[in-house]
Design an enzyme around this catalytic site. Structure first.
Site, mmCIF file in Angstrom:
data_model
loop_
_atom_site.group_PDB
_atom_site.id
_atom_site.type_symbol
_atom_site.label_atom_id
_atom_site.label_comp_id
_atom_site.label_asym_id
_atom_site.label_seq_id
_atom_site.Cartn_x
_atom_site.Cartn_y
_atom_site.Cartn_z
ATOM 1 C CD1 TRP A 130 -2.952 1.434 0.756
ATOM 2 C CD2 TRP A 130 -1.378 2.489 1.950
ATOM 3 N NE1 TRP A 130 -3.382 2.722 0.988
ATOM 4 C CE2 TRP A 130 -2.440 3.394 1.720
ATOM 5 C CE3 TRP A 130 -0.266 2.939 2.674
ATOM 6 C CZ2 TRP A 130 -2.436 4.705 2.196
ATOM 7 C CZ3 TRP A 130 -0.252 4.242 3.135
ATOM 8 C CH2 TRP A 130 -1.329 5.113 2.901
ATOM 9 C CG ASP A 153 -16.117 5.631 2.501
ATOM 10 O OD1 ASP A 153 -17.320 5.427 2.659
ATOM 11 O OD2 ASP A 153 -15.216 4.962 3.040
ATOM 12 N NE ARG A 161 -11.042 2.205 5.468
ATOM 13 C CZ ARG A 161 -11.542 3.028 4.590
ATOM 14 N NH1 ARG A 161 -12.077 2.571 3.480
ATOM 15 N NH2 ARG A 161 -11.520 4.315 4.791
ATOM 16 C CE LYS A 163 -11.477 6.298 -5.084
ATOM 17 N NZ LYS A 163 -11.056 7.396 -4.184
ATOM 18 C CD1 TRP A 164 -15.420 -1.907 -7.105
ATOM 19 C CD2 TRP A 164 -16.948 -2.043 -8.715
ATOM 20 N NE1 TRP A 164 -15.917 -3.170 -7.089
ATOM 21 C CE2 TRP A 164 -16.859 -3.288 -8.060
ATOM 22 C CE3 TRP A 164 -17.842 -1.900 -9.781
ATOM 23 C CZ2 TRP A 164 -17.625 -4.388 -8.440
ATOM 24 C CZ3 TRP A 164 -18.605 -2.994 -10.156
ATOM 25 C CH2 TRP A 164 -18.500 -4.225 -9.491
ATOM 26 C CG ASP A 165 -11.981 1.938 -2.600
ATOM 27 O OD1 ASP A 165 -11.033 1.170 -2.827
ATOM 28 O OD2 ASP A 165 -11.869 2.985 -1.931
ATOM 29 C CG MET A 166 -12.177 -5.065 -3.444
ATOM 30 S SD MET A 166 -10.942 -5.981 -2.506
ATOM 31 C CE MET A 166 -9.463 -5.720 -3.415
ATOM 32 C CB CYS A 212 -10.215 2.471 -6.245
ATOM 33 S SG CYS A 212 -9.373 3.049 -4.766
ATOM 34 C CG ASP A 230 -5.355 5.012 -0.942
ATOM 35 O OD1 ASP A 230 -6.067 5.382 -1.897
ATOM 36 O OD2 ASP A 230 -5.766 4.263 -0.033
#
Ligand code: GLA
Length: 737
Positions: A199, A367, A443, A476-479, A526, A548
């Site tokens: 990350w 978010d 998380r 924005k498709w986050d994971m 993302c 990020d």
């Protein structure tokens, strides 16, 4: 470009103007690899590559035979038959045997390229862009049919490969391994280049020696990962960005994978890549078939810049499926680093208004807009608006943003659920979790079981409701976490080995449904930044949040590393606040923008919070990007000097007609009293004069062979600039001889 079958020699020649790939139907119907490299004539017989003298300790199918698989170069090696190398597939039969032997049955050559069911893959826009070959082989005992699929492209030095396994027998089979491709090289004098990190520091190039034994990378996280990107280059030891031979392998897949090179003690190198066989078992009932993901194999004899440009063009033209394919990307403003989840409608509108004043085109609400999402302990899974924050809903907010003259975009993380959510309270069996064992959190969230169609349906319906009732142009498709305890609750124990792959197929199916229902939407993928930055995602989402880490200096490295395997148009890059949130480093707003231009470009800060002078610069930057974004995003990109090896790094883009180029340099440390440095440029027209930043006129041949001087004439660049500074040179072609 074409595929020729030489009936007499039993050889297939797959070729275009940049490469030849020759396959032979060898002894006993084996499919052998005869040649891969620069274009060659193929009327000749190449099968000699496959014959050997009898040797001790080698096992031959027929006792007196000279041919042995151990020395042969094979297209798709089996397990248990005298090859002894790293096999490409393994299939368990009902009697407990894993031994198979497939032999050639027939083949098919056709124009264009067939899709791979349920999987992202390259495709042709017109049939004559590519030609495809399918070689159908069969194991006569088990009924396993193996089809080797190849596509060669007219315009790229590339071959795409995948494999189909089918049960044509009457007994059950279980696939335990089915890799996408295997390439056997006749020598081992290569090095391995992988793109690794974690990350905040994704895709750093790392070279490894592969002269003996096994060299591999993999992911077992359920996504392709920030740690090892599913892209590998096998290159000649002396090959660099500007010269030399190299082979690139991009897996078009976003789940667990493996890429492996095995240099054996006979001086042969095997490379194979595909779905990670660990924790993978796929039952194949009679009549059923299984398709592996595709590998894009690129070849160059002219250095890694050439290899990368091939990949960039192929992906932009023949992988991306989107209304934004080959289109300039909207300049966006995202509120995440400005507000995180602490916002209300007025705060958002204030940020958006300032964005409009600056010239941005799209506002993205990140978010925190749904369920009880005020921190990251709650809300995921509940895709309905939080009316405490947004009383008029997403539909009201999107309309207000549209009224400002901006498009509206929205953040989602559809694969996850928080314990504190209505969805989890109603469906605790919808998360991946091992029986009677604690659920590992990441998380504070769990992973939804996308191997179950009802889960995907539920999320689709929730998202459909939000999107169809608002004005949304971007998602924005986050994971944000990896998969642990990969077990599908209440599902038969014999199907648990399918879960990782079915999960990613579920993700692809949701993307496909949303893409089809809302074809105008621009998707950005993302995964905590760049933890699922791969060719599979690119098919659905033409851009991906690169990292990020928005620090300009770190981004020089991340974006430089990314460029080896992915186009600039894919790179999500924003200017954020200084000091930077992740590194606390300070850089000027221009230095930050100079790096972010090489991507989709946008801002990730509250423009109300910066000084009037900085805001003026932002307006200029947006104007500049609007003028040049097509060049940045779709021009020919060259790495010039690596930030991983040099204090001063440099890279550039050149237009197809070579009339315009933009070069950027970045200095890490300001070393006092240094000499004058030059950087040799690439890809220019040697015979025309270029005006540099509207001042100097210099011939292209000089700029490429002697280099551009980094000394600024008006001031001593080295003494007046500090650390982490950038310079940009805009070259415009002037006179043609
Ligand atoms: C991830 C993404 C960020 C942001 C946050 C929101 O970390 O990478 O860009 O969207 O999630 O929670």
């Amino acid at each position: 470009m074409g595929i020729i079958f030489n009936e007499q020699e039993k050889q297939f020649h797959i070729f275009n103007k940049a490469l030849s790939y020759v396959i032979g139907i060898c002894q006993d119907g084996d499919i052998g690899q005869l040649y891969f490299g620069k274009p060659i004539h193929t009327e000749q017989k190449l099968q000699d590559y496959q014959s050997f003298g009898i040797r001790p300790l080698c096992c031959n199918e027929k006792d007196d035979e000279k041919y042995t698989k151990e020395l042969a170069l094979l297209e798709y090696p089996a397990f248990g038959d005298g090859d002894f190398g790293s096999s490409a597939y393994e299939v368990l039969q009902e009697n407990g045997s894993r031994v198979t032997k497939f032999t050639y049955q027939f083949h098919r050559i056709y124009k264009g390229k067939a899709p791979i069911p349920g999987l992202p893959a390259t495709y042709t826009n017109e049939d004559d862009e590519a030609e495809s070959l399918e070689i159908v082989c069969r194991d006569l005992i088990s009924g396993l049919e193996v089809t080797l699929c190849y596509t060669v492209w007219e315009n790229y030095s590339a071959i795409c490969r995948h494999t189909k396994l089918k049960n044509t027998g009457d007994k059950k089979l279980k696939i335990e391994q089915a890799l996408s491709c295997n390439v056997d090289f006749p020598d081992t004098s290569f090095t391995w280049l992988q793109f690794e990190g974690a990350w905040g520091r994704e895709r750093s190039p790392k070279e490894r020696d592969i002269s003996s034994g096994i060299t591999a990378i993999e992911s077992l996280r359920g996504h392709s990962s920030a740690n090892y990107n599913p892209f590998v280059i096998i290159k000649r030891k002396n090959a660099d960005d500007f010269q030399g031979e190299a082979f690139g392998f991009n897996l078009v897949y976003s789940g667990n994978y493996i890429a492996k090179a095995q240099a054996d003690t006979f001086g042969k190198l095997r490379f194979n890549m595909g779905i990670n066989p660990k924790w993978f078992q796929w039952p194949l009932e009679p009549g059923e078939e299984f398709h592996t993901p595709e590998v894009i194999i690129t070849y160059t004899s002219n250095g890694l810049n050439d290899l990368s440009q091939n990949i960039h063009r192929l992906m932009n033209n023949n992988l991306v499926r989107s209304a934004y394919k080959n289109k300039p990307r909207p300049i966006l403003l995202n509120n995440w680093e400005a507000t995180e989840m602490d916002f209300d409608e007025e705060k958002i509108l204030k940020i958006a208004r300032k964005g409009k004043e600056a010239g941005v085109e799209l506002f993205v609400l990140d978010d925190g807009w749904f369920g009880k999402r005020n921190d990251d302990f709650a809300g995921l899974g509940d895709w309905y608006v939080n009316t405490d924050k947004l009383p008029d809903g997403i539909s009201g907010l999107s309309k207000k943003i549209n009224d400002l003259g901006l498009k509206f975009g929205l953040w989602i993380e559809p694969e996850m659920v928080n314990e504190d959510s209505d969805m989890y309270r109603q469906h605790p069996d919808w998360v991946l979790a091992a029986p009677y064992r604690p659920r590992t959190l990441g998380r504070h969230q769990m992973v939804l079981d996308y191997s179950k169609p009802e889960v995907v349906d539920n999320i689709y319906n929730q998202l459909h409701e939000v999107i169809s009732n608002a004005s949304i142009d971007y998602i924005k498709w986050d994971m944000n976490r990896s998969i642990t305890e990969c077990y599908s609750q209440d599902v038969d124990k014999n199907q648990q080995g399918m879960v990782y792959h079915k999960y990613i197929m579920g993700v692809y199916s949701l993307y496909e449904r949303l893409r089809k229902a809302f074809p105008h939407i621009l998707f950005e993928s993302c995964a905590s930044g760049g933890a699922r930055f791969d060719a599979g995602m690119l098919y659905y989402a033409p851009q991906a949040w690169c990292s990020d880490d928005t620090d300009g200096h770190e981004r020089v490295k991340i974006q430089y590393g990314t460029s080896y395997g992915y186009p600039v148009s894919m790179v999500g890059s924003h200017v954020s606040a200084s000091p930077n949130l992740q590194t606390h480093r300070t850089m000027t707003i221009d230095d930050r923008a100079n790096v972010a231009y090489y991507g989709t470009f946008g801002y990730e800060l509250d423009l109300n919070e910066i000084s009037a002078e900085e805001f003026d610069r932002v307006k200029e930057q947006i104007k500049f990007m609007k003028e040049y974004r097509e060049l940045f995003q779709y021009g020919n990109y060259y790495r010039l000097q690596s930030p991983f090896e040099n204090n001063i790094s440099a890279w550039m883009v050149v237009s197809d007609d070579k009339q315009t180029a933009i070069v950027t340099t970045h200095k890490t440390e300001n070393i006092p009293n240094w000499g004058i440095e030059r950087i040799k440029l690439q890809g220019l027209n040697p015979d025309i004069v270029y005006t540099i930043n509207d001042k100097d006129d210099i011939y292209g041949d000089y700029l490429m062979n002697a280099g551009i001087s980094l000394m600024n004439k008006e001031r001593n660049w080295y003494e007046s600039d500090g650390d982490y500074t950038t310079h940009m040179y805009i070259l415009k072609g002037k006179v043609t001889k």
